[in-house]
Design an enzyme around this catalytic site. Structure first.
Site, PDB file in Angstrom:
ATOM      1  N   LYS A 183       0.864  -1.190   0.000  1.00 37.82           N
ATOM      2  CA  LYS A 183       0.000   0.000   0.000  1.00 37.82           C
ATOM      3  C   LYS A 183       0.895   1.232   0.000  1.00 37.82           C
ATOM      4  O   LYS A 183       1.499   1.562   1.009  1.00 37.82           O
ATOM      5  CB  LYS A 183      -0.920   0.040   1.219  1.00 37.82           C
ATOM      6  N   GLU A 258      10.514   1.275   9.989  1.00 40.50           N
ATOM      7  CA  GLU A 258      11.428   2.418   9.790  1.00 40.50           C
ATOM      8  C   GLU A 258      10.628   3.666  10.115  1.00 40.50           C
ATOM      9  O   GLU A 258       9.786   4.089   9.327  1.00 40.50           O
ATOM     10  CB  GLU A 258      11.911   2.460   8.342  1.00 40.50           C
ATOM     11  N   CYS A 292      13.554  11.167   7.047  1.00 45.32           N
ATOM     12  CA  CYS A 292      13.625  10.768   8.458  1.00 45.32           C
ATOM     13  C   CYS A 292      15.051  10.844   8.981  1.00 45.32           C
ATOM     14  O   CYS A 292      15.282  10.698  10.175  1.00 45.32           O
ATOM     15  CB  CYS A 292      13.094   9.360   8.615  1.00 45.32           C
ATOM     16  N   GLU A 388      10.065  16.129  15.060  1.00 46.69           N
ATOM     17  CA  GLU A 388      10.665  16.054  13.722  1.00 46.69           C
ATOM     18  C   GLU A 388      10.028  17.143  12.856  1.00 46.69           C
ATOM     19  O   GLU A 388       8.835  17.125  12.592  1.00 46.69           O
ATOM     20  CB  GLU A 388      10.380  14.676  13.135  1.00 46.69           C
TER      21      GLU A 388
HETATM   22  N1  LIG Z   1      11.054   7.049   9.031  1.00 46.43           N
HETATM   23  C1  LIG Z   1      10.779   7.451   7.842  1.00 46.43           C
HETATM   24  O1  LIG Z   1      11.443   7.071   6.874  1.00 46.43           O
HETATM   25  C2  LIG Z   1       9.624   8.371   7.649  1.00 46.43           C
HETATM   26  C3  LIG Z   1       9.072   9.050   8.705  1.00 46.43           C
HETATM   27  N2  LIG Z   1       8.006   9.889   8.507  1.00 46.43           N
HETATM   28  C4  LIG Z   1       7.432  10.613   9.638  1.00 46.43           C
HETATM   29  O2  LIG Z   1       6.006  10.508   9.522  1.00 46.43           O
HETATM   30  C5  LIG Z   1       5.440  11.814   9.557  1.00 46.43           C
HETATM   31  C6  LIG Z   1       4.209  11.888   8.704  1.00 46.43           C
HETATM   32  O3  LIG Z   1       4.560  11.451   7.401  1.00 46.43           O
HETATM   33  P1  LIG Z   1       3.566  10.527   6.685  1.00 46.43           P
HETATM   34  O4  LIG Z   1       4.091   9.977   5.413  1.00 46.43           O
HETATM   35  O5  LIG Z   1       2.262  11.238   6.670  1.00 46.43           O
HETATM   36  O6  LIG Z   1       3.597   9.312   7.661  1.00 46.43           O
HETATM   37  P2  LIG Z   1       2.382   8.382   8.048  1.00 46.43           P
HETATM   38  O7  LIG Z   1       2.970   7.495   9.044  1.00 46.43           O
HETATM   39  O8  LIG Z   1       1.168   9.152   8.381  1.00 46.43           O
HETATM   40  O9  LIG Z   1       2.063   7.574   6.678  1.00 46.43           O
HETATM   41  C7  LIG Z   1       2.951   6.603   6.214  1.00 46.43           C
HETATM   42  C8  LIG Z   1       2.131   5.509   5.545  1.00 46.43           C
HETATM   43  O10 LIG Z   1       1.262   4.950   6.514  1.00 46.43           O
HETATM   44  C9  LIG Z   1      -0.072   4.947   6.043  1.00 46.43           C
HETATM   45  N3  LIG Z   1      -0.978   5.038   7.163  1.00 46.43           N
HETATM   46  C10 LIG Z   1      -1.333   6.139   7.861  1.00 46.43           C
HETATM   47  N4  LIG Z   1      -2.203   5.799   8.838  1.00 46.43           N
HETATM   48  C11 LIG Z   1      -2.396   4.450   8.744  1.00 46.43           C
HETATM   49  C12 LIG Z   1      -3.193   3.473   9.447  1.00 46.43           C
HETATM   50  N5  LIG Z   1      -3.956   3.833  10.480  1.00 46.43           N
HETATM   51  N6  LIG Z   1      -3.132   2.184   9.055  1.00 46.43           N
HETATM   52  C13 LIG Z   1      -2.375   1.803   8.022  1.00 46.43           C
HETATM   53  N7  LIG Z   1      -1.599   2.665   7.305  1.00 46.43           N
HETATM   54  C14 LIG Z   1      -1.630   3.973   7.673  1.00 46.43           C
HETATM   55  C15 LIG Z   1      -0.127   6.115   5.091  1.00 46.43           C
HETATM   56  O11 LIG Z   1      -1.191   5.961   4.171  1.00 46.43           O
HETATM   57  C16 LIG Z   1       1.229   6.007   4.419  1.00 46.43           C
HETATM   58  O12 LIG Z   1       1.178   5.037   3.402  1.00 46.43           O
HETATM   59  C17 LIG Z   1       6.540  12.720   9.035  1.00 46.43           C
HETATM   60  O13 LIG Z   1       6.346  14.027   9.528  1.00 46.43           O
HETATM   61  C18 LIG Z   1       7.769  12.065   9.619  1.00 46.43           C
HETATM   62  O14 LIG Z   1       7.903  12.479  10.962  1.00 46.43           O
HETATM   63  C19 LIG Z   1       7.425  10.029   7.287  1.00 46.43           C
HETATM   64  C20 LIG Z   1       7.985   9.364   6.195  1.00 46.43           C
HETATM   65  C21 LIG Z   1       9.132   8.525   6.298  1.00 46.43           C
HETATM   66  O1  LIG Z   2      11.938   7.659   4.558  1.00 47.63           O
HETATM   67  C1  LIG Z   2      12.992   8.241   4.548  1.00 47.63           C
HETATM   68  O2  LIG Z   2      13.176   9.366   4.981  1.00 47.63           O
HETATM   69  C2  LIG Z   2      14.124   7.489   3.920  1.00 47.63           C
HETATM   70  O3  LIG Z   2      14.295   6.272   4.613  1.00 47.63           O
HETATM   71  C3  LIG Z   2      15.373   8.290   4.009  1.00 47.63           C
HETATM   72  S1  LIG Z   2      16.571   7.714   2.933  1.00 47.63           S
HETATM   73  O4  LIG Z   2      16.675   6.234   3.033  1.00 47.63           O
HETATM   74  O5  LIG Z   2      16.189   8.085   1.560  1.00 47.63           O
HETATM   75  O6  LIG Z   2      17.758   8.389   3.409  1.00 47.63           O
END
Ligand SMILES: NC(=O)C1=CN([C@@H]2O[C@H](COP(=O)(O)OP(=O)(O)OC[C@H]3O[C@@H](n4cnc5c(N)ncnc54)[C@H](O)[C@@H]3O)[C@@H](O)[C@H]2O)C=CC1
Ligand SMILES: O=C(O)[C@H](O)CS(=O)(=O)O
Length: 486
Positions: A183, A258, A292, A388
């Site tokens: 998804k 992650e 992230c 963040e």
């Molecule tokens: N660790 C990483 O690589 C990342 C961290 N983030 C963090 O997440 C925050 C929000 O970014 P988003 O992309 O909006 O993250 P999010 O965690 O809201 O969404 C990520 C994925 O989870 C899905 N999702 C959301 N709620 C869900 C639920 N209840 N059940 C199943 N799937 C669900 C979304 O549709 C999307 O595909 C950012 O501000 C950042 O802090 C975001 C992207 C990557």
């Molecule tokens: O979701 C992200 O922010 C990515 O994991 C970061 S990276 O792998 O492109 O550095």
């Protein structure tokens, strides 16, 4: 809907991909995909839910016996063919990504190469799922450890890297012999669907790779509750990761998470200032700060502080905000208004608690852009130091001693990435070992590549992606005792 002119228009898909068929939601409902640069509607993809997800899982289950039995070199060959198609279609894939996610075209091209690197890496690793033999305690016994695929996997991915976060999960799954249901984020589904077009062309059998677009809660609810799904891999916020972890606990599913980060970047007095500025720019402003592993707090020792701030301000002046489709733009729009409001709130909070604005400032929501912003005088307790930001804001915190810097750096429930700059070998070992993070960069702001394990500790997640470790996430170990052999 102004879709871009593609060399291969077939890469622009507005349907889900289940069991080798392009399909729509059962009730015909759809969700709009918005161009972050203009706010206009770009596409509409199916608003799928429980029933469609259930069918995708059933298709993956039906495909599993043949896929797991297929010799690893054949799985590897399909992955390499997929890799080659990604590179051949790089320009189209980059165009699709920039339109739906907003990042500058050059960054999108870089992400396609980064995403393809995982496919190539795991095509190679597929041949190396080595087991082991163990010296038996008695003459009549032989003991083997077999590596076998986990089974049907689910993946839920974010909007910030809409290609690489898909391939970083499905390449090791497919290499290990696991079919997968993915998804993508509802903000950036088109990159995932384009990857499915190329996977179909590469020759993956129906049901091995499935893309379900639509309502996160319903799709996630089915992926976490359905007993056929043996493993879930998630990249996104810690909030959602925690929720999914709870939902997977009933079935005790394998998990890779992650999640969010709060990366410190430490500049010591004995740093090479040019390396430190370059590393800060690379870590802070990639994807407009929406990663992230971006530096979220910049700790600068008192002796180098003023020189570093001046050099960083100069380097930031070269950044150019605008539409990612335009030549020379280096900072694209943030993904949506909520992201802009969060950045504005962090800047406002810091200024109201005594920080100084050196350049940039609160973004104007109408412009959909967050201006690269440099703050000094940032202190612990300001929101920007414990949340963040996910935007192009560089908050500078001054410190005096190494012990103080390490304490501040580790004072967070997150533990994904950290960076520090010093020319002292002794300090490099002391600080590198003391930082409580899954990934640490010394004299570099770039730590994301397929060859090294990617992942965090504490509330930044579980497991590792990429590298040798990434394949293990999709394998089970079986101790096979062969008795009565004499
Ligand atoms: N660790 C990483 O690589 C990342 C961290 N983030 C963090 O997440 C925050 C929000 O970014 P988003 O992309 O909006 O993250 P999010 O965690 O809201 O969404 C990520 C994925 O989870 C899905 N999702 C959301 N709620 C869900 C639920 N209840 N059940 C199943 N799937 C669900 C979304 O549709 C999307 O595909 C950012 O501000 C950042 O802090 C975001 C992207 C990557
Ligand atoms: O979701 C992200 O922010 C990515 O994991 C970061 S990276 O792998 O492109 O550095």
């Amino acid at each position: 809907m102004s879709r871009p002119a593609l060399n291969d228009p077939a890469l622009w898909q507005e349907a889900g991909f289940i069991n080798g068929q392009w399909c729509h939601a059962d009730d015909g409902a759809s969700i709009e995909v918005i161009d972050p640069a203009s706010g206009e509607t770009l596409a509409a993809v199916p608003a799928m839910g429980t029933q469609e997800t259930r069918r995708a899982i059933a298709a993956a289950e039906a495909a599993w016996p043949e896929w797991r039995a297929r010799p690893a070199p054949e799985r590897a060959e399909l992955l390499m063919r997929w890799h080659d198609l990604m590179i051949e279609n790089l320009e189209d894939l980059a165009l699709i990504m920039t339109r739906e996610q907003g990042k500058p075209l050059d960054e999108s091209r870089g992400e396609i190469r980064y995403g393809a690197s995982f496919v190539k890496w795991f095509a190679e690793e597929a041949r190396r799922a080595y087991g082991e033999t163990i010296p038996a305690p008695t003459k009549d016994r032989r003991i083997l450890v077999l590596k076998q695929p986990v089974g049907v996997c689910g993946a839920i991915t974010p909007w910030n890297f809409p290609n690489a976060m898909i391939t970083r999960k499905c390449a090791p799954a497919l290499a290990a012999g696991c079919p997968i249901v993915i998804k993508p984020s509802e903000f950036t589904p088109l990159s995932a669907l384009a990857l499915a077009v190329l996977a179909e062309r590469a020759g993956f059998p129906p049901g091995v790779l499935n893309i379900v677009t639509g309502m996160p809660e319903e799709i996630g609810g089915e992926l976490t509750a359905n007993p056929v799904v043996r493993k879930l891999s998630f990249t996104g916020s810690t909030r959602v990761g925690r929720l999914l972890m709870r939902q997977c606990s009933d079935e005790i599913k394998r998990l890779s998470l992650e999640l969010g980060g709060n990366a410190p970047l430490i500049v010591f007095d004995d740093a090479d200032i040019e390396l430190a500025v370059a590393g800060t720019m690379a870590s802070k402003f990639r994807n407009a700060g929406q990663t992230c592993v971006c530096a979220n707090r910049i700790l600068v020792q008192s002796g180098i502080h003023d020189r570093f701030v001046a050099r960083l301000e100069e380097a930031m002046a070269a950044l150019r905000c605008g539409n990612g489709m335009d030549e020379g733009v280096t900072i694209g729009p943030l993904i949506n208004h909520q992201a802009i409001e969060k950045v504005a709130a962090h800047i406002d909070d810091a200024l109201s608690h005594g920080a100084t604005l050196v350049c940039g400032g609160v973004p104007d929501g109408r412009d959909r852009h967050a201006v690269p912003t440099l703050l000094t005088g940032v202190t612990e307790g300001m929101r920007i130091t414990y949340e963040e930001t996910f935007g192009p804001v560089a908050p500078i915190m001054r410190f005096d001693s190494e012990e103080e810097a390490v304490r501040i750096a580790n004072d967070t429930p997150f533990g994904l990435a950290a960076y520090f700059f010093t020319e002292s070998m002794r300090r490099a070992w002391r600080v590198g070992e003391a930082l409580e993070f899954g990934m640490v960069g010394l004299n570099t702001g770039a730590i994301s590549m397929e060859v090294a394990p990617f992942g965090g500790v504490k509330q930044s997640g579980l497991g590792r992606e990429g590298a040798r470790q990434g394949l293990e996430e999709y394998l089970e170990e079986k101790a096979f005792h062969m008795g009565g052999l004499i």
